[in-house]
Design a protein around this motif. Structure first.
Motif, short mmCIF file in Angstrom:
data_model
loop_
_atom_site.label_atom_id
_atom_site.label_comp_id
_atom_site.label_asym_id
_atom_site.label_seq_id
_atom_site.Cartn_x
_atom_site.Cartn_y
_atom_site.Cartn_z
N ARG A 55 30.49 20.10 38.01
CA ARG A 55 31.15 20.69 39.15
C ARG A 55 32.77 20.75 39.51
O ARG A 55 32.70 18.72 39.96
N ILE A 56 32.77 21.29 40.28
CA ILE A 56 34.48 21.41 40.56
C ILE A 56 34.38 21.93 42.49
O ILE A 56 34.05 22.97 42.74
N LEU A 57 34.93 21.04 42.65
CA LEU A 57 35.44 21.49 44.57
C LEU A 57 36.54 21.60 44.71
O LEU A 57 37.34 20.89 44.99
N ASN A 58 36.75 22.94 44.59
CA ASN A 58 37.73 23.63 44.24
C ASN A 58 38.00 23.70 46.34
O ASN A 58 37.89 24.13 47.17
N LYS A 59 39.80 23.95 46.36
CA LYS A 59 40.47 24.18 47.92
C LYS A 59 40.04 23.53 48.59
O LYS A 59 39.69 23.86 49.84
N ALA A 60 39.88 22.41 48.05
CA ALA A 60 39.63 21.04 48.61
C ALA A 60 40.36 21.21 50.11
O ALA A 60 40.42 20.60 51.13
N ASP A 61 41.73 21.19 49.85
CA ASP A 61 42.92 20.68 50.88
C ASP A 61 42.28 22.20 51.90
O ASP A 61 43.04 21.71 53.48
N LEU A 62 41.56 22.81 51.84
CA LEU A 62 41.32 23.42 53.35
C LEU A 62 39.64 23.27 53.73
O LEU A 62 39.05 23.94 54.41
N ALA A 63 39.39 22.21 53.40
CA ALA A 63 37.69 21.55 53.43
C ALA A 63 38.24 20.26 53.71
O ALA A 63 38.86 19.68 54.69
N ASP A 64 36.85 20.08 55.32
CA ASP A 64 36.90 18.72 55.72
C ASP A 64 36.44 17.86 54.26
O ASP A 64 35.71 18.02 54.07
N SER A 65 37.36 16.52 54.63
CA SER A 65 36.93 15.84 53.16
C SER A 65 36.00 15.22 53.55
O SER A 65 35.39 14.92 52.33
N GLU A 66 35.54 14.93 54.58
CA GLU A 66 33.69 14.24 54.74
C GLU A 66 32.64 14.81 53.87
O GLU A 66 31.90 14.50 53.06
N THR A 67 33.10 16.30 54.69
CA THR A 67 31.45 16.78 53.68
C THR A 67 31.83 17.70 52.19
O THR A 67 30.93 17.00 51.69
N THR A 68 33.30 17.38 52.12
CA THR A 68 33.35 17.42 50.51
C THR A 68 32.82 16.34 49.84
O THR A 68 32.07 16.42 48.52
N ALA A 69 33.16 15.38 50.70
CA ALA A 69 32.99 14.05 49.98
C ALA A 69 31.11 13.69 50.21
O ALA A 69 30.91 12.99 48.97
N ALA A 70 30.87 14.38 50.64
CA ALA A 70 29.13 13.98 51.20
C ALA A 70 29.01 15.50 49.76
O ALA A 70 27.26 14.95 48.63
N TRP A 71 29.06 16.57 49.96
CA TRP A 71 28.20 17.07 48.79
C TRP A 71 29.58 16.95 46.77
O TRP A 71 28.38 16.93 46.32
N ALA A 72 29.96 16.42 47.09
CA ALA A 72 30.57 15.35 45.59
C ALA A 72 29.67 14.82 45.11
O ALA A 72 28.81 14.82 43.77
N ALA A 73 29.30 13.75 46.40
CA ALA A 73 28.13 12.59 46.09
C ALA A 73 26.32 13.19 45.36
O ALA A 73 25.93 12.90 44.94
N TYR A 74 26.53 14.48 46.07
CA TYR A 74 25.26 15.29 45.96
C TYR A 74 25.04 15.81 45.05
O TYR A 74 24.92 15.45 43.93
N PHE A 75 26.58 16.34 44.35
CA PHE A 75 26.14 16.92 43.01
C PHE A 75 26.18 16.53 41.80
O PHE A 75 25.41 15.88 40.84
N SER A 76 26.89 15.03 42.07
CA SER A 76 27.32 13.54 41.56
C SER A 76 26.07 13.43 40.52
O SER A 76 25.71 12.63 39.62
N LYS A 77 24.33 13.33 41.54
CA LYS A 77 23.30 12.66 41.75
C LYS A 77 22.81 13.40 40.94
O LYS A 77 21.55 13.43 40.05
N LEU A 78 22.68 14.92 40.56
CA LEU A 78 22.19 15.92 39.89
C LEU A 78 22.06 15.56 38.20
O LEU A 78 22.59 14.95 37.58
N ASP A 79 21.50 16.15 37.51
CA ASP A 79 21.47 15.99 35.96
C ASP A 79 22.05 15.89 35.13
O ASP A 79 22.62 17.81 35.58
N ASN A 80 22.30 15.86 34.38
CA ASN A 80 23.21 15.98 33.30
C ASN A 80 24.47 16.75 33.61
O ASN A 80 25.04 18.11 33.91
N SER A 81 24.86 16.84 34.87
CA SER A 81 26.70 16.62 35.45
C SER A 81 26.85 15.66 36.18
O SER A 81 26.80 14.36 36.18
#
Ligand SMILES: Nc1nc2c(ncn2[C@@H]2O[C@H](COP(=O)(O)OP(=O)(O)OP(=O)(O)O)[C@@H](O)[C@H]2O)c(=O)[nH]1
Ligand SMILES: [Mg+2]
Length: 277
Positions: A55-81
């Motif tokens: 998964r690529i969290l794209n247009k991250a320059d338009l989002a709040d960086s802390e929340t994006t980092a929290a999403w990245a941590a969440y998605f990274s924990k999913l299986d096979n991803s």
């Protein structure tokens, strides 16, 4: 007004995606970092099945960086991803993708020498074709600031033995959650001809007045109050000269001004969704 946008070309694109998936080793799903949940198309998970998903969290320059980092941590924990963050201010490279793909793709001995094929998919206007150009370091795909620019699949060499396929942006037949549908519309995923622009901007104005009044104050010198969205649009119209008949705001023109400011980041960075805790 119920929002939905699933034109014929998306149905065709989904059938073509099913076909190409047979020869695909991994998928890059491009999400909008401002709305990672709403921009996740449930059809795509069904079509990719057991294949690894980057998964690529794209247009991250338009989002709040802390929340994006929290999403990245969440998605990274999913299986096979895996999950990477990408935006105009910090860009991933082809090496990032190939290294992750090598770890995620489990080839059997017989298939080890077969070329790696990665499909890029996601909802419209999220930056798939821009990412293809970025990763291949060539301007191979047409991009544009509106949904449904890419009409067909495009296969491009990424590195020796690795291929990327860009695909048309896809939504799904029924957007069940209308709050989420409005967030998709606000971020520019849905063709303006398929929705009432004023209706979408009204949703955005109410959201901004309630949750981000300081952004309206700093960009438009507007003090949010309980006078509602109509008052805000009248004031914005006066400020930007988009007055219609009777001295009231020309709603369509004023709506475009607000939406453009939001989508281009002129109102600041927004993360409209938080990951589950
Ligand atoms: N701010 C910002 N804009 C981006 C980024 N990536 C792409 N864009 C812009 O988003 C718009 C859509 O980009 P495309 O690459 O055409 O999007 P797409 O997902 O291929 O869209 P479809 O082919 O219509 O499904 C363009 O105006 C890009 O310049 C990014 O990381 N940050
Ligand atoms: Mg495209």
């Amino acid at each position: 007004m119920a929002i939905s946008w699933y034109p014929g070309h998306m149905h065709k694109a989904s059938k073509e995606l099913v076909k190409i998936m047979l020869k695909t080793d991994a998928v890059i799903e491009v999400l909008d970092a401002r709305i990672p949940e709403s921009s996740c198309n449930p059809l795509l998970a069904t079509i990719r099945g057991e294949r690894p998903c980057i998964r690529i969290l794209n247009k991250a320059d338009l989002a709040d960086s802390e929340t994006t980092a929290a999403w990245a941590a969440y998605f990274s924990k999913l299986d096979n991803s895996a999950c990477l963050v990408n935006g105009r201010d910090a860009q991933i490279s082809r090496a990032d993708i190939v290294n992750i793909a090598k770890k995620l793709i489990k080839k059997t001995d017989e298939t080890l020498l077969i070329q790696g094929q990665i499909v890029i998919d996601g909802i419209p206007n999220v930056g798939k074709s821009t990412l293809l150009n970025q990763l291949t370091e060539r301007k191979v795909a047409r991009t544009g600031n509106e949904p449904a620019v890419t009409k067909g699949q495009q296969r491009v060499k990424l590195l020796e033995g690795w291929y990327l396929i860009d695909t048309p942006g896809m939504l799904w037949p029924k957007l069940e959650d209308q709050e989420s549908a409005y967030r998709l519309a606000v971020t520019g995923t849905i063709r303006n001809t398929a929705i009432e622009v004023a209706d979408i901007a009204w949703f955005l104005a109410e959201l901004l007045m309630l949750e981000y009044p300081e952004r309206l104050a700093s960009r438009y010198d507007y003090v949010a109050s309980d006078r509602g969205a109509e008052h805000f649009f009248d004031e914005l119209a006066k400020l930007r000269g988009s007055i219609g008949r009777g001295g009231k705001a020309d709603l369509n023109k004023t709506a475009e001004i607000l939406l453009n400011d939001f989508r281009s980041g002129k109102l600041g960075k927004f993360s409209l969704e938080k990951p589950p805790t």
